[in-house]
Design a protein around this motif. Structure first.
Motif, PDB file in Angstrom:
ATOM      1  N   THR A 137       0.714  -1.125  -0.140  1.00 45.03           N
ATOM      2  CA  THR A 137       0.066   0.143   0.105  1.00 45.03           C
ATOM      3  C   THR A 137       0.721   1.344  -0.032  1.00 45.03           C
ATOM      4  OG1 THR A 137      -0.315  -0.063   2.369  1.00 45.03           O
ATOM      5  CG2 THR A 137      -1.877  -1.014   1.398  1.00 45.03           C
ATOM      6  N   ASP A 138       0.292   2.286  -0.576  1.00 48.02           N
ATOM      7  CA  ASP A 138       1.171   3.751  -0.492  1.00 48.02           C
ATOM      8  C   ASP A 138       1.374   4.133   1.146  1.00 48.02           C
ATOM      9  OD1 ASP A 138       0.873   3.551  -3.231  1.00 48.02           O
ATOM     10  OD2 ASP A 138      -0.615   5.204  -3.125  1.00 48.02           O
ATOM     11  N   LYS A 140       2.628   7.006   3.325  1.00 46.30           N
ATOM     12  CA  LYS A 140       2.468   8.572   3.311  1.00 46.30           C
ATOM     13  C   LYS A 140       3.473   9.116   4.560  1.00 46.30           C
ATOM     14  CE  LYS A 140      -1.816   9.202   0.945  1.00 46.30           C
ATOM     15  NZ  LYS A 140      -3.322   9.309   1.238  1.00 46.30           N
ATOM     16  N   VAL A 155       5.120  10.356  -0.467  1.00 44.15           N
ATOM     17  CA  VAL A 155       4.348   9.220  -0.566  1.00 44.15           C
ATOM     18  C   VAL A 155       5.290   8.398  -1.297  1.00 44.15           C
ATOM     19  CG1 VAL A 155       2.195   8.343  -1.738  1.00 44.15           C
ATOM     20  CG2 VAL A 155       2.240  10.632  -0.685  1.00 44.15           C
ATOM     21  N   GLU A 157       5.204   4.671  -2.855  1.00 43.23           N
ATOM     22  CA  GLU A 157       4.469   3.865  -3.659  1.00 43.23           C
ATOM     23  C   GLU A 157       5.140   2.207  -3.961  1.00 43.23           C
ATOM     24  OE1 GLU A 157       3.353   5.774  -7.179  1.00 43.23           O
ATOM     25  OE2 GLU A 157       1.973   7.218  -6.061  1.00 43.23           O
TER      26      GLU A 157
END
Length: 194
Positions: A137-138, A140, A155, A157
Motif C-alpha cells: 500500500t502507499d 505517506k 508518498v 508507492e
C-alpha cells in the motif's frame, strides 16, 4: 557502494523483523460441555503487550498490560451475548487482531489480521524509520513542527520495505512529529531538538 549499503540495511531489517516476529502469540479455543472458554497464551520477546477484548460496538470489555514474556489467561465467555468480538494484541512491532464469533454455546475464531508497525530508531540527531509493507500500500510520510506545519511530505508507492532517515542536526529547537500513514493505520514518533 551506496546500493550495497542499502541492500545490506534492508537484509538486516528483514532479519530483525523475522527474528522479532518468530515468537508470536498463540490463541487457542477450549469448549468443555456447556462452558465456553478462550485461552490466550502469549510467548513473546516483547515485554510490553496490550491485550484487549472488544465488542462489535468498539466497547472495551477487557484490557490488560502484559509485561511478562510468558502469559496465559483463561477467559470465561459464558456471560457474553451472541455477536462479534475482537481479541487485540498490541506490541511495539505489530498489532494482531482475532475476530471471534459467539453464537449460543459456540465460539469461533474467524481469522487472524496482522498489521506491522514502523520501527523508529533515534541515534543522536538522526531518526531512522523502517516499515515492512508486504501488501504494497502507499505509505505517506510527513514531518510536522511544533505548530503543526508540514516541513516534509512524501508518498512512497509499491515498496515492500520502506526505509527513511531524517537528520535533525541543523533543525531549530522545537518538538517535531514524524507521521507515517500506512493504509488505514497512522503512527506517530516525536523528536525534541534542544
Amino acid at each position: 557502494m551506496k546500493t550495497n549499503l542499502k541492500f545490506t540495511a534492508m537484509i538486516a531489517f528483514m532479519f530483525a523483523t523475522v527474528v522479532g516476529l518468530a515468537k508470536e502469540p498463540k490463541l487457542s479455543l477450549l469448549t468443555e460441555g456447556q462452558s465456553k472458554s478462550l485461552i490466550v497464551e502469549l510467548d513473546s520477546e516483547n515485554s510490553k503487550t496490550l491485550l484487549k477484548i472488544i465488542d462489535e460496538n468498539q466497547n472495551i470489555i477487557f484490557s490488560e498490560k502484559i509485561s511478562a514474556s510468558t502469559y496465559t489467561k483463561k477467559f470465561d465467555l459464558n456471560e457474553l451475548e451472541n455477536g462479534s468480538y475482537y481479541i487485540r494484541l498490541d506490541d511495539s512491532l505489530r498489532t494482531l487482531i482475532y475476530p471471534i464469533s459467539v453464537e449460543n454455546k459456540e465460539v469461533k475464531i474467524l481469522k487472524r489480521i496482522e498489521n506491522t508497525k514502523p520501527v523508529f530508531r533515534k541515534k543522536g540527531s538522526m531518526l531512522f524509520l523502517n516499515l515492512l509493507n508486504l501488501d504494497g500500500t502507499d505509505v505517506k510520510i510527513k514531518v510536522l513542527d511544533g505548530n503543526n506545519r508540514t516541513l516534509f511530505s512524501e508518498v512512497i508507492e509499491n515498496e515492500s520495505i520502506v526505509t527513511k532517515a531524517f537528520n535533525f542536526e541543523t533543525a531549530h529547537e522545537d518538538r517535531y512529529t514524524v507521521v507515517v500513514k500506512d493504509g488505514e493505520n497512522t503512527y506517530y514518533e516525536n523528536i525534541v531538538v534542544n
